[in-house]
Design a protein around this motif. Structure first.
Motif, short mmCIF file in Angstrom:
data_model
loop_
_atom_site.label_atom_id
_atom_site.label_comp_id
_atom_site.label_asym_id
_atom_site.label_seq_id
_atom_site.Cartn_x
_atom_site.Cartn_y
_atom_site.Cartn_z
N THR A 178 22.10 39.01 -80.30
CA THR A 178 23.61 39.22 -79.58
C THR A 178 24.69 39.62 -79.85
N THR A 179 25.71 41.05 -79.40
CA THR A 179 26.91 41.07 -79.93
C THR A 179 27.79 41.01 -79.02
N TYR A 180 28.80 40.76 -78.96
CA TYR A 180 30.36 41.13 -77.95
C TYR A 180 31.78 41.58 -78.52
N VAL A 181 32.77 41.28 -77.24
CA VAL A 181 33.60 42.13 -77.89
C VAL A 181 34.59 41.29 -76.04
N ASP A 206 38.67 39.71 -79.72
CA ASP A 206 38.03 39.08 -80.83
C ASP A 206 36.87 39.83 -80.44
N ALA A 207 35.48 40.24 -81.38
CA ALA A 207 34.15 40.59 -81.26
C ALA A 207 33.21 39.80 -81.73
N GLY A 208 32.08 40.02 -82.04
CA GLY A 208 31.23 38.92 -82.94
C GLY A 208 29.63 39.67 -82.93
N ALA A 209 28.52 39.06 -83.46
CA ALA A 209 27.70 39.18 -83.13
C ALA A 209 26.72 38.09 -83.74
N GLY A 210 25.59 37.55 -83.05
CA GLY A 210 24.76 36.08 -83.17
C GLY A 210 23.21 37.04 -83.07
N TYR A 211 22.79 35.11 -83.21
CA TYR A 211 21.03 35.04 -83.22
C TYR A 211 20.72 33.80 -83.05
N THR A 212 19.18 33.80 -81.73
CA THR A 212 18.92 33.26 -80.99
C THR A 212 17.64 33.03 -81.20
N TYR A 213 17.01 32.08 -82.53
CA TYR A 213 15.27 32.55 -82.46
C TYR A 213 15.00 31.03 -80.80
N PHE A 214 14.31 31.49 -80.58
CA PHE A 214 13.78 30.60 -79.39
C PHE A 214 12.20 30.45 -78.73
N GLY A 227 31.85 34.61 -85.04
CA GLY A 227 32.97 36.61 -84.80
C GLY A 227 34.47 36.32 -85.61
N PHE A 228 35.50 37.41 -85.54
CA PHE A 228 36.78 38.19 -85.97
C PHE A 228 37.81 37.73 -85.21
N THR A 229 38.49 37.87 -84.97
CA THR A 229 39.98 37.68 -83.89
C THR A 229 40.95 37.97 -84.95
#
Length: 350
Positions: A178-181, A206-214, A227-229
């Protein structure tokens, strides 16, 4: 007698004007609430359409410290040279309700599932500042020492800022990305002279990215979002908080298709210096970590799917920021996964 009265009046005036305990991120309050993301953060929604997420967030924190100051003040026409130190503590209890409406698009964007959200805040903040101001005052009447204890109580129930968010989510088997803003629209209740506020008082991005193992077969799950603000200048105080970095994580195990248990945590670190003409302490950075348990439950709500999650964090390793504990109770209502089509076999008769 005249000298004592002069010192008392000046000390009282200084007590009213002395800043709160020095905390980075302007008063120890950041745009990002650590723990906002958790388990399953990068997993795409099961179906497009509207979903609603409501969150009850309780936060109980405290901080203590001291500030050394040497500043020129003027009371009427009487100048005074002040050298003082302020030692005290601040306590805050927040009970906030957060509601987010999210629309998940059916058409992919860059091969990802896209969604847009708008989050609103309403709740209460009860804060107390208590401390002792002591030091030396030089006046035309002489020089002497003073010491004064005082406390300020501030409570507020009001609406907070608005937080829009745009998010993309990709799925590749058991791997999800995922990535978000997002950002802060400062329309909430805020006054720079008030101890308790609900709004932030300035814009933020604020923006960032993430990972999920499921793995649905084993029920194993692990998530992390970094993320960073970037904080804009507070127009009321001319104070600009530095760039903030935050890492939210969660690990869990689905005991059944409905029940989930695990751990959650976060790391929050200010990596940029506070600045602006309203910053009188120079480069300052805040830090805090948190960890705690979580439990989740998935259940049907008519033709929708409900998800209830409870998580709690105990904070530690804080610097230039209050620390304590917080609790999140989240309820999400979203479209259920579409039922796969069934095939009917024709009946043969003799």
């Amino acid at each position: 007698m005249r000298m004592t009265k002069a010192f008392t009046a000046l000390a009282f005036a200084v007590t009213l004007s002395i800043p709160t305990i020095v905390e980075a991120d302007e008063g120890g309050v950041s745009f990002w609430i650590p723990g906002f993301f958790g388990s399953l953060a990068a997993v795409p929604a099961q179906a497009p359409g509207w979903s609603v997420t409501s969150i009850y967030w309780h936060d109980s924190v405290s901080a203590a410290g001291d500030v050394a100051r040497a500043r020129e003040i003027q009371i009427g026409r009487v100048p005074a040279n002040l050298t003082a130190s302020f030692t005290g503590n601040v306590n805050a209890n927040l009970n906030l309700g957060l509601v987010a409406g999210t629309y998940t698009f059916a058409t992919p964007v860059l091969g990802a599932q896209a969604s847009a959200s708008l989050l609103g805040v309403y709740g209460s903040n009860s804060s107390t500042l208590a401390g002792t101001l002591s030091g030396q005052l030089a006046t035309p009447l002489g020089t002497g020492s003073f010491s004064r204890f005082d406390s300020i109580n501030s409570s507020l129930t009001a609406f907070g800022d608005l937080l829009p968010m745009f998010q993309l989510k990709w799925n590749a088997g058991t791997n999800n990305f995922t990535t978000y803003v997002t950002g802060d629209i400062p329309v909430g209740a805020y006054q720079s002279t008030r101890l308790a506020n609900i709004g932030l008082g300035h814009w933020a991005l604020d923006a960032g990215a993430g990972y999920t193992y499921f793995d649905p077969k084993t029920g194993h799950e692990a998530s992390a979002v970094l993320g960073f603000t970037y904080n804009f200048v507070n127009p009321s105080t001319q104070y600009q908080s530095g760039v903030d970095m935050h890492l939210d994580w969660g690990v869990s195990q689905f005991l059944t298709k409905q029940w989930q248990v695990g751990l959650v945590g976060y790391l929050y670190q200010e990596i940029g210096c506070d600045s602006g003409s309203g910053d009188r302490v120079g480069c300052f950075r805040s830090r805090v970590q948190g960890i705690g348990p979580q439990v989740g439950y998935i259940f049907p709500v008519g033709d929708m799917q409900g998800y209830l999650n409870l998580k709690a964090y105990g904070e530690f390793a804080n610097a230039n920021r209050p620390a304590g504990w917080n609790l999140w109770l989240t309820f999400n209502l979203s479209p259920a996964a579409p039922t796969p089509p069934t095939t009917s076999r024709p009946r043969f008769t003799k």
